[in-house]
Motif scaffolding. Sequence first.
Motif, PDB file in Angstrom:
ATOM      1  N   LEU A  52       1.057   7.863   5.000  1.00 13.93           N
ATOM      2  CA  LEU A  52       0.891   6.481   4.532  1.00 13.93           C
ATOM      3  C   LEU A  52      -0.422   6.299   3.788  1.00 13.93           C
ATOM      4  O   LEU A  52      -0.466   5.633   2.749  1.00 13.93           O
ATOM      5  CB  LEU A  52       0.927   5.506   5.709  1.00 13.93           C
ATOM      6  CG  LEU A  52       2.273   5.124   6.276  1.00 13.93           C
ATOM      7  CD1 LEU A  52       2.101   4.127   7.414  1.00 13.93           C
ATOM      8  CD2 LEU A  52       3.176   4.541   5.196  1.00 13.93           C
ATOM      9  N   ALA A  53      -1.486   6.871   4.324  1.00 16.37           N
ATOM     10  CA  ALA A  53      -2.798   6.718   3.698  1.00 16.37           C
ATOM     11  C   ALA A  53      -2.813   7.313   2.295  1.00 16.37           C
ATOM     12  O   ALA A  53      -3.458   6.776   1.388  1.00 16.37           O
ATOM     13  CB  ALA A  53      -3.875   7.365   4.568  1.00 16.37           C
ATOM     14  N   ARG A  54      -2.100   8.402   2.102  1.00 12.59           N
ATOM     15  CA  ARG A  54      -2.094   9.074   0.806  1.00 12.59           C
ATOM     16  C   ARG A  54      -0.992   8.572  -0.135  1.00 12.59           C
ATOM     17  O   ARG A  54      -0.961   8.939  -1.300  1.00 12.59           O
ATOM     18  CB  ARG A  54      -1.952  10.580   1.008  1.00 12.59           C
ATOM     19  CG  ARG A  54      -3.134  11.180   1.767  1.00 12.59           C
ATOM     20  CD  ARG A  54      -3.024  12.672   1.926  1.00 12.59           C
ATOM     21  NE  ARG A  54      -2.651  13.378   0.727  1.00 12.59           N
ATOM     22  CZ  ARG A  54      -3.483  13.797  -0.236  1.00 12.59           C
ATOM     23  NH1 ARG A  54      -4.755  13.537  -0.130  1.00 12.59           N
ATOM     24  NH2 ARG A  54      -3.035  14.460  -1.279  1.00 12.59           N
ATOM     25  N   ALA A  55      -0.119   7.732   0.368  1.00  7.23           N
ATOM     26  CA  ALA A  55       1.023   7.273  -0.425  1.00  7.23           C
ATOM     27  C   ALA A  55       0.584   6.311  -1.522  1.00  7.23           C
ATOM     28  O   ALA A  55      -0.378   5.558  -1.370  1.00  7.23           O
ATOM     29  CB  ALA A  55       2.040   6.577   0.475  1.00  7.23           C
ATOM     30  N   GLU A  56       1.328   6.373  -2.610  1.00 10.12           N
ATOM     31  CA  GLU A  56       1.090   5.441  -3.707  1.00 10.12           C
ATOM     32  C   GLU A  56       2.055   4.272  -3.566  1.00 10.12           C
ATOM     33  O   GLU A  56       3.055   4.169  -4.279  1.00 10.12           O
ATOM     34  CB  GLU A  56       1.269   6.151  -5.050  1.00 10.12           C
ATOM     35  CG  GLU A  56       0.212   7.198  -5.309  1.00 10.12           C
ATOM     36  CD  GLU A  56       0.378   7.878  -6.665  1.00 10.12           C
ATOM     37  OE1 GLU A  56       1.136   7.354  -7.513  1.00 10.12           O
ATOM     38  OE2 GLU A  56      -0.235   8.929  -6.851  1.00 10.12           O
ATOM     39  N   MET A  57       1.745   3.410  -2.599  1.00 13.69           N
ATOM     40  CA  MET A  57       2.547   2.206  -2.388  1.00 13.69           C
ATOM     41  C   MET A  57       1.590   1.066  -2.087  1.00 13.69           C
ATOM     42  O   MET A  57       0.423   1.290  -1.751  1.00 13.69           O
ATOM     43  CB  MET A  57       3.585   2.388  -1.284  1.00 13.69           C
ATOM     44  CG  MET A  57       3.050   2.746   0.075  1.00 13.69           C
ATOM     45  SD  MET A  57       4.304   2.870   1.386  1.00 13.69           S
ATOM     46  CE  MET A  57       5.112   4.399   1.026  1.00 13.69           C
ATOM     47  N   GLN A  58       2.092  -0.152  -2.199  1.00  9.94           N
ATOM     48  CA  GLN A  58       1.252  -1.310  -1.957  1.00  9.94           C
ATOM     49  C   GLN A  58       0.858  -1.383  -0.488  1.00  9.94           C
ATOM     50  O   GLN A  58       1.545  -0.862   0.393  1.00  9.94           O
ATOM     51  CB  GLN A  58       1.989  -2.579  -2.373  1.00  9.94           C
ATOM     52  CG  GLN A  58       2.225  -2.671  -3.861  1.00  9.94           C
ATOM     53  CD  GLN A  58       2.914  -3.973  -4.244  1.00  9.94           C
ATOM     54  OE1 GLN A  58       3.155  -4.837  -3.410  1.00  9.94           O
ATOM     55  NE2 GLN A  58       3.219  -4.112  -5.526  1.00  9.94           N
ATOM     56  N   LEU A  59      -0.258  -2.074  -0.254  1.00  6.78           N
ATOM     57  CA  LEU A  59      -0.784  -2.175   1.098  1.00  6.78           C
ATOM     58  C   LEU A  59       0.207  -2.861   2.043  1.00  6.78           C
ATOM     59  O   LEU A  59       0.314  -2.479   3.213  1.00  6.78           O
ATOM     60  CB  LEU A  59      -2.115  -2.929   1.081  1.00  6.78           C
ATOM     61  CG  LEU A  59      -2.910  -2.939   2.378  1.00  6.78           C
ATOM     62  CD1 LEU A  59      -3.198  -1.520   2.854  1.00  6.78           C
ATOM     63  CD2 LEU A  59      -4.196  -3.717   2.189  1.00  6.78           C
ATOM     64  N   ASN A  60       0.958  -3.834   1.550  1.00  9.20           N
ATOM     65  CA  ASN A  60       1.932  -4.500   2.424  1.00  9.20           C
ATOM     66  C   ASN A  60       3.057  -3.544   2.832  1.00  9.20           C
ATOM     67  O   ASN A  60       3.577  -3.634   3.943  1.00  9.20           O
ATOM     68  CB  ASN A  60       2.492  -5.768   1.784  1.00  9.20           C
ATOM     69  CG  ASN A  60       3.271  -5.502   0.516  1.00  9.20           C
ATOM     70  OD1 ASN A  60       3.003  -4.547  -0.198  1.00  9.20           O
ATOM     71  ND2 ASN A  60       4.223  -6.362   0.229  1.00  9.20           N
ATOM     72  N   GLU A  61       3.432  -2.622   1.954  1.00 15.20           N
ATOM     73  CA  GLU A  61       4.439  -1.611   2.319  1.00 15.20           C
ATOM     74  C   GLU A  61       3.886  -0.664   3.379  1.00 15.20           C
ATOM     75  O   GLU A  61       4.581  -0.333   4.353  1.00 15.20           O
ATOM     76  CB  GLU A  61       4.848  -0.795   1.096  1.00 15.20           C
ATOM     77  CG  GLU A  61       5.681  -1.532   0.086  1.00 15.20           C
ATOM     78  CD  GLU A  61       6.004  -0.651  -1.102  1.00 15.20           C
ATOM     79  OE1 GLU A  61       7.098  -0.047  -1.087  1.00 15.20           O
ATOM     80  OE2 GLU A  61       5.159  -0.555  -2.021  1.00 15.20           O
ATOM     81  N   LYS A  62       2.644  -0.240   3.198  1.00 13.45           N
ATOM     82  CA  LYS A  62       2.010   0.623   4.192  1.00 13.45           C
ATOM     83  C   LYS A  62       1.938  -0.084   5.543  1.00 13.45           C
ATOM     84  O   LYS A  62       2.181   0.525   6.584  1.00 13.45           O
ATOM     85  CB  LYS A  62       0.609   1.028   3.735  1.00 13.45           C
ATOM     86  CG  LYS A  62       0.604   1.969   2.551  1.00 13.45           C
ATOM     87  CD  LYS A  62      -0.815   2.317   2.146  1.00 13.45           C
ATOM     88  CE  LYS A  62      -0.821   3.251   0.958  1.00 13.45           C
ATOM     89  NZ  LYS A  62      -2.174   3.709   0.617  1.00 13.45           N
ATOM     90  N   GLY A  63       1.604  -1.362   5.518  1.00 14.10           N
ATOM     91  CA  GLY A  63       1.537  -2.148   6.742  1.00 14.10           C
ATOM     92  C   GLY A  63       2.890  -2.244   7.435  1.00 14.10           C
ATOM     93  O   GLY A  63       2.979  -2.184   8.664  1.00 14.10           O
ATOM     94  N   GLY A 108       0.771  12.788  11.168  1.00 18.16           N
ATOM     95  CA  GLY A 108       1.481  13.071   9.921  1.00 18.16           C
ATOM     96  C   GLY A 108       1.972  11.808   9.245  1.00 18.16           C
ATOM     97  O   GLY A 108       1.798  11.621   8.037  1.00 18.16           O
ATOM     98  N   PHE A 109       2.565  10.905  10.016  1.00 12.46           N
ATOM     99  CA  PHE A 109       3.072   9.645   9.474  1.00 12.46           C
ATOM    100  C   PHE A 109       1.931   8.828   8.882  1.00 12.46           C
ATOM    101  O   PHE A 109       2.026   8.322   7.759  1.00 12.46           O
ATOM    102  CB  PHE A 109       3.765   8.865  10.592  1.00 12.46           C
ATOM    103  CG  PHE A 109       4.604   7.711  10.132  1.00 12.46           C
ATOM    104  CD1 PHE A 109       5.954   7.865   9.877  1.00 12.46           C
ATOM    105  CD2 PHE A 109       4.044   6.455   9.973  1.00 12.46           C
ATOM    106  CE1 PHE A 109       6.737   6.795   9.472  1.00 12.46           C
ATOM    107  CE2 PHE A 109       4.812   5.376   9.574  1.00 12.46           C
ATOM    108  CZ  PHE A 109       6.161   5.546   9.317  1.00 12.46           C
ATOM    109  N   ILE A 110       0.830   8.697   9.626  1.00 13.08           N
ATOM    110  CA  ILE A 110      -0.294   7.867   9.174  1.00 13.08           C
ATOM    111  C   ILE A 110      -1.004   8.488   7.978  1.00 13.08           C
ATOM    112  O   ILE A 110      -1.365   7.782   7.028  1.00 13.08           O
ATOM    113  CB  ILE A 110      -1.260   7.602  10.348  1.00 13.08           C
ATOM    114  CG1 ILE A 110      -0.554   6.706  11.378  1.00 13.08           C
ATOM    115  CG2 ILE A 110      -2.549   6.960   9.872  1.00 13.08           C
ATOM    116  CD1 ILE A 110      -1.271   6.583  12.703  1.00 13.08           C
ATOM    117  N   VAL A 111      -1.200   9.788   7.996  1.00 11.48           N
ATOM    118  CA  VAL A 111      -1.829  10.449   6.835  1.00 11.48           C
ATOM    119  C   VAL A 111      -0.936  10.314   5.614  1.00 11.48           C
ATOM    120  O   VAL A 111      -1.411  10.054   4.510  1.00 11.48           O
ATOM    121  CB  VAL A 111      -2.149  11.932   7.145  1.00 11.48           C
ATOM    122  CG1 VAL A 111      -2.522  12.695   5.881  1.00 11.48           C
ATOM    123  CG2 VAL A 111      -3.272  12.022   8.166  1.00 11.48           C
TER     124      VAL A 111
END
Length: 130
Positions: free
Chosen positions: A29-40, A24-27
Amino acid sequence: MKKQRVSNAFVAASWVALGAGMVGFIVGLARAEMQLNEKGYYFTILLYGLFAVVSLQKAVRDRLENIPVTDIYYGICWFATLSSIVLLAIGLWNATILPSEKGFYAFAFLLALFGAISVQKNTRDNMIQE
């Protein structure tokens, strides 16, 4: 005295909790509209938290079973666990996402941590061959 093995139902529930929290957390993140550094950042906090709680569970259990654990390692385990939660909270507090998304990430993270602790406990309990 022979110790009873953990029930298959609890083992399965623990794996489901770990999987649901992580996936759930990773999905999310994958679908979130945030910058890649935030996802990281959030992904790294998830991995850090999972490792920290497994280490903490092992250290606590070792101490209960009179297996030597140094105070410094025990303290580091507690620090890592608490700091992962605090870092997630700070990140979510400052994030420019909806409050419902913040809640989703917080609960998925905590579910994953709980699942990791339970899976570690079950694995250790079922290893006992007395």
